[in-house]
Scaffold this motif. Structure first.
Motif, PDB file in Angstrom:
ATOM      1  N   PRO A 339      82.026  86.005  46.071  1.00  0.00           N
ATOM      2  CA  PRO A 339      80.937  86.904  46.485  1.00  0.00           C
ATOM      3  C   PRO A 339      79.583  86.335  46.069  1.00  0.00           C
ATOM      4  CG  PRO A 339      82.734  88.149  45.473  1.00  0.00           C
ATOM      5  CD  PRO A 339      83.054  86.704  45.256  1.00  0.00           C
ATOM      6  N   GLY A 340      78.654  86.323  47.009  1.00  0.00           N
ATOM      7  CA  GLY A 340      77.321  85.811  46.703  1.00  0.00           C
ATOM      8  C   GLY A 340      77.197  84.304  46.761  1.00  0.00           C
ATOM      9  N   ALA A 341      78.229  83.607  47.268  1.00  0.00           N
ATOM     10  CA  ALA A 341      78.169  82.141  47.360  1.00  0.00           C
ATOM     11  C   ALA A 341      77.017  81.720  48.265  1.00  0.00           C
ATOM     12  CB  ALA A 341      79.487  81.597  47.894  1.00  0.00           C
ATOM     13  N   THR A 342      76.320  80.653  47.867  1.00  0.00           N
ATOM     14  CA  THR A 342      75.156  80.178  48.623  1.00  0.00           C
ATOM     15  C   THR A 342      75.468  78.837  49.281  1.00  0.00           C
ATOM     16  OG1 THR A 342      74.276  79.099  46.628  1.00  0.00           O
ATOM     17  CG2 THR A 342      73.565  81.367  47.086  1.00  0.00           C
ATOM     18  N   GLU A 343      74.571  78.403  50.137  1.00  0.00           N
ATOM     19  CA  GLU A 343      74.729  77.104  50.790  1.00  0.00           C
ATOM     20  C   GLU A 343      74.446  75.982  49.787  1.00  0.00           C
ATOM     21  OE1 GLU A 343      75.373  76.296  54.318  1.00  0.00           O
ATOM     22  OE2 GLU A 343      76.247  78.288  54.045  1.00  0.00           O
ATOM     23  N   MET A 344      75.284  74.959  49.830  1.00  0.00           N
ATOM     24  CA  MET A 344      75.067  73.807  48.965  1.00  0.00           C
ATOM     25  C   MET A 344      73.865  73.018  49.490  1.00  0.00           C
ATOM     26  SD  MET A 344      76.297  72.180  46.308  1.00  0.00           S
ATOM     27  CE  MET A 344      75.998  70.608  45.489  1.00  0.00           C
ATOM     28  N   PRO A 345      72.846  72.757  48.642  1.00  0.00           N
ATOM     29  CA  PRO A 345      71.710  71.939  49.098  1.00  0.00           C
ATOM     30  C   PRO A 345      72.187  70.526  49.436  1.00  0.00           C
ATOM     31  CG  PRO A 345      71.239  73.064  47.000  1.00  0.00           C
ATOM     32  CD  PRO A 345      72.706  73.210  47.248  1.00  0.00           C
ATOM     33  N   VAL A 346      71.307  69.754  50.007  1.00  0.00           N
ATOM     34  CA  VAL A 346      71.643  68.364  50.316  1.00  0.00           C
ATOM     35  C   VAL A 346      72.031  67.654  49.021  1.00  0.00           C
ATOM     36  CG1 VAL A 346      70.789  66.173  51.196  1.00  0.00           C
ATOM     37  CG2 VAL A 346      70.111  68.325  52.295  1.00  0.00           C
TER      38      VAL A 346
END
Length: 595
Positions: A339-346
């Motif tokens: 829950p609440g996982a975000t996109e991995m930056p470059v």
């Protein structure tokens, strides 16, 4: 002798309950408007169909004695119109409900396939693939008739039964009550066979799963079968599995078929009673036309009851398959987005394992314990050590194919459990020892990891890994069709194509698990040239038993005893004369002896 997985019956982990039906109805809900329209039309068709006997009664009792030709013609026209209305409504039902049923099947199959793709490797390692395949194809198909016709027929037959009863009571209430005496007997018969019928169809489900699992395994291993002349033995195993399925199916059918003769017997007994009593009442309290109409309604009265019995059979049969389908969809995901996982930056490429511990099962033994190391972006890290020490486990944890039991895995200082799996894995390239080539062209296989890649980009990746030379020598070059698993290619060629596929995706972190294990020495020397250029500036993890391929790595880590035993460059570890030196020396001596 221990039994193989394919002939071991799968036991249901959760019992069937009404929630399965409710859950199935959720797939039906998006099509409720079409179903409602179809049901309304079928109600109209039922009324039109049931007018026939009543029109016959009017003709016999009223119009024929009066010799009213116009009245008979009018009744005939109305009768023909009822037939046309019924035909039009039936055509609509067949077309629309077939479309609805297949759309629902499509959605169920999509959901189970989508979920299967997210399941952990352990799920596929613990059961034959044929048993998974049969759930996606056969079991879902088994619901087709239920969804295409069963639901509408249920509502239509219930409505028809109600309308028939109304007409029967209008014609003669006493005969109607006599006809209904058999209903309690039918209810008792249904309740008696219900449990046995469900168990028999569950057995059919299990035997079908076993047979499909063996067929899949046998086809996949056909080369081994023919090499060891196992055709007759395997045919015997298949006969046993096929006979077991046949016996289970026949046993289930025997129970299912009990309902139809029960309905027929009660129907005949009710009809006979009506004839015996009705004939004695002619001229006193019932007309000939009324009796003829009523006997026509009797057959129509038992027809929907028989159909409802068939629908009941469909439900019981479908239960065995719904249980398996929903059991698969409910299979827990060991690794999923939190829950609440975000996109991995470059990704830049810094990697850190901080006190990482891991075990495959909660009560199992630790594979890794408090493992810690740091890797700078652009480094090439080689993992060596004995089989089963945890090398592949380490890279699987980095790709988050499994979740760690303790500690942290960080990329650029970010805990990989806090980002979405898709955004993490799409920036990583993985080439495993067990390469898989899909059916299609070589171009399609290399482009698999980057669908928007141009033909030129595909060729550049192939050139970089020295696959271009053998590809252009094939009959159709990059457009050569390869069979499933790449059976037309050598093992080394399959690995080169798989390597090109991984590199084309331009991963920020590259993982090679025994990537050169099946490549000959000459090809390996050429490949090393491309590797040195491609690995430059890219964080890479390499597992290799052939130590000559990792001599130039930034760092070599020797993994054993649940952690890192020693680490350093090739020269540093050789100078130490520790675990790596022993492994390298032993392999060097072996190669000298082989020469």
């Amino acid at each position: 002798m221990a039994r193989n997985k394919y002939d071991v019956d799968e036991e249901l982990e959760t019992p069937f309950n009404v929630k399965h039906i409710i859950r199935l109805m959720k797939y039906v809900k998006p099509y409720k408007s079409k179903i409602i329209i179809t049901v309304i039309l079928m109600f109209v068709a039922s009324i039109a169909n049931l007018l026939g006997p009543y029109l016959t009664k009017i003709a016999i009792d009223s119009e024929i004695p009066k010799k009213n030709v116009k009245g008979l013609i009018l009744l005939s026209v109305i009768f023909v119109l009822t037939l046309l209305v019924n035909a039009v409504c039936q055509k609509w039902r067949i077309r629309e409900m077939t479309n609805v049923g297949q759309s629902i099947i499509l959605n169920i199959r999509r959901d189970i396939f989508t979920h299967i793709q997210k399941l952990p490797f352990s799920y596929f390692d613990s059961r034959p693939h044929g048993k998974i395949l049969v759930r996606v194809v056969n079991y879902v198909n088994s619901l087709s008739d239920l969804l295409s016709n069963g639901i509408v027929n249920l509502l239509t037959d219930l409505f028809s039964l109600l309308v028939i009863l109304v007409f029967m009571f209008i014609v003669d209430a006493r005969l109607t009550l006599i006809c209904m005496i058999g209903l309690p007997l039918l209810a008792i018969a249904i309740m008696t066979i219900k449990t046995t019928q469900r168990k028999r169809w569950q057995a059919v489900s299990r035997k079908s799963s076993n047979m499909n699992a063996y067929i899949h395994e046998n086809i996949a291993g056909i080369k081994v079968t023919q090499s060891f002349v196992r055709e007759e033995v395997n045919a015997g195993i298949f006969r046993n599995l096929s006979n077991a399925y046949r016996s289970a199916w026949m046993s289930a059918q025997r129970v299912s078929m009990l309902l139809w003769p029960t309905v027929e017997m009660i129907s005949i007994m009710g009809t006979a009673a009506v004839y015996l009593i009705g004939v004695s009442w002619i001229g006193e309290s019932i007309t000939v036309g009324a009796l003829i109409a009523f006997t026509s309604y009797i057959s129509r009265f038992w027809a929907p009851i028989s159909n409802l019995g068939n629908f009941y059979n469909q439900i019981i049969n479908a239960m065995a398959y719904m249980e398996r389908i929903f059991e698969t969809i409910d299979e827990k995901l060991i690794v999923e987005n939190l829950p609440g996982a975000t996109e991995m930056p470059v990704i830049e490429g810094d990697v850190e394992f901080k006190n990482v511990s891991f075990k495959y099962e909660e009560d199992g033994n630790l594979i890794l314990e408090n493992m810690s190391f740091k890797v700078n972006k652009g480094d090439t890290i080689a993992l060596v050590g004995p089989t089963g020490a945890g090398k592949t486990t380490t890279i699987n944890l980095l790709s988050r194919f499994y979740d760690i039991s303790g500690g942290q895995v960080l990329i650029d200082g970010i805990d990989i459990r806090t980002v979405t799996l898709e955004s993490l894995r799409k920036q990583m390239g993985v080439m495993l020892q067990d390469t898989f080539i899909f059916s299609g062209t070589i171009m399609d296989n290399i482009r698999y990891g980057k669908l928007d890649a141009t033909d030129e980009e595909v060729m550049e990746a192939a050139k970089a890994v020295k696959a271009h030379d053998f590809i252009i020598k094939l009959k159709d070059g990059y457009y050569t069709q390869v069979n499933e698993r790449g059976s037309r290619l050598s093992v080394g060629q399959r690995q080169l194509i798989s390597f090109a596929r991984a590199l084309l995706a331009n991963p920020k972190i590259l993982i090679l698990d025994e990537a050169t294990s099946s490549i000959d020495t000459e090809t390996e020397m050429a490949l090393q040239e491309g590797l040195e250029r491609l690995l430059k500036g890219r964080t890479s993890f390499v597992i290799a038993h052939r130590l000559s391929t990792i001599k130039n790595s930034t760092r070599i880590m020797y993994i054993d005893n649940r952690g890192i035993v020693e680490q350093g460059t090739h020269d540093e570890l050789i100078a130490k004369k520790g675990a790596y030196w022993k492994l390298y020396t032993a392999q060097f001596k072996f190669l000298e002896a082989a020469v």
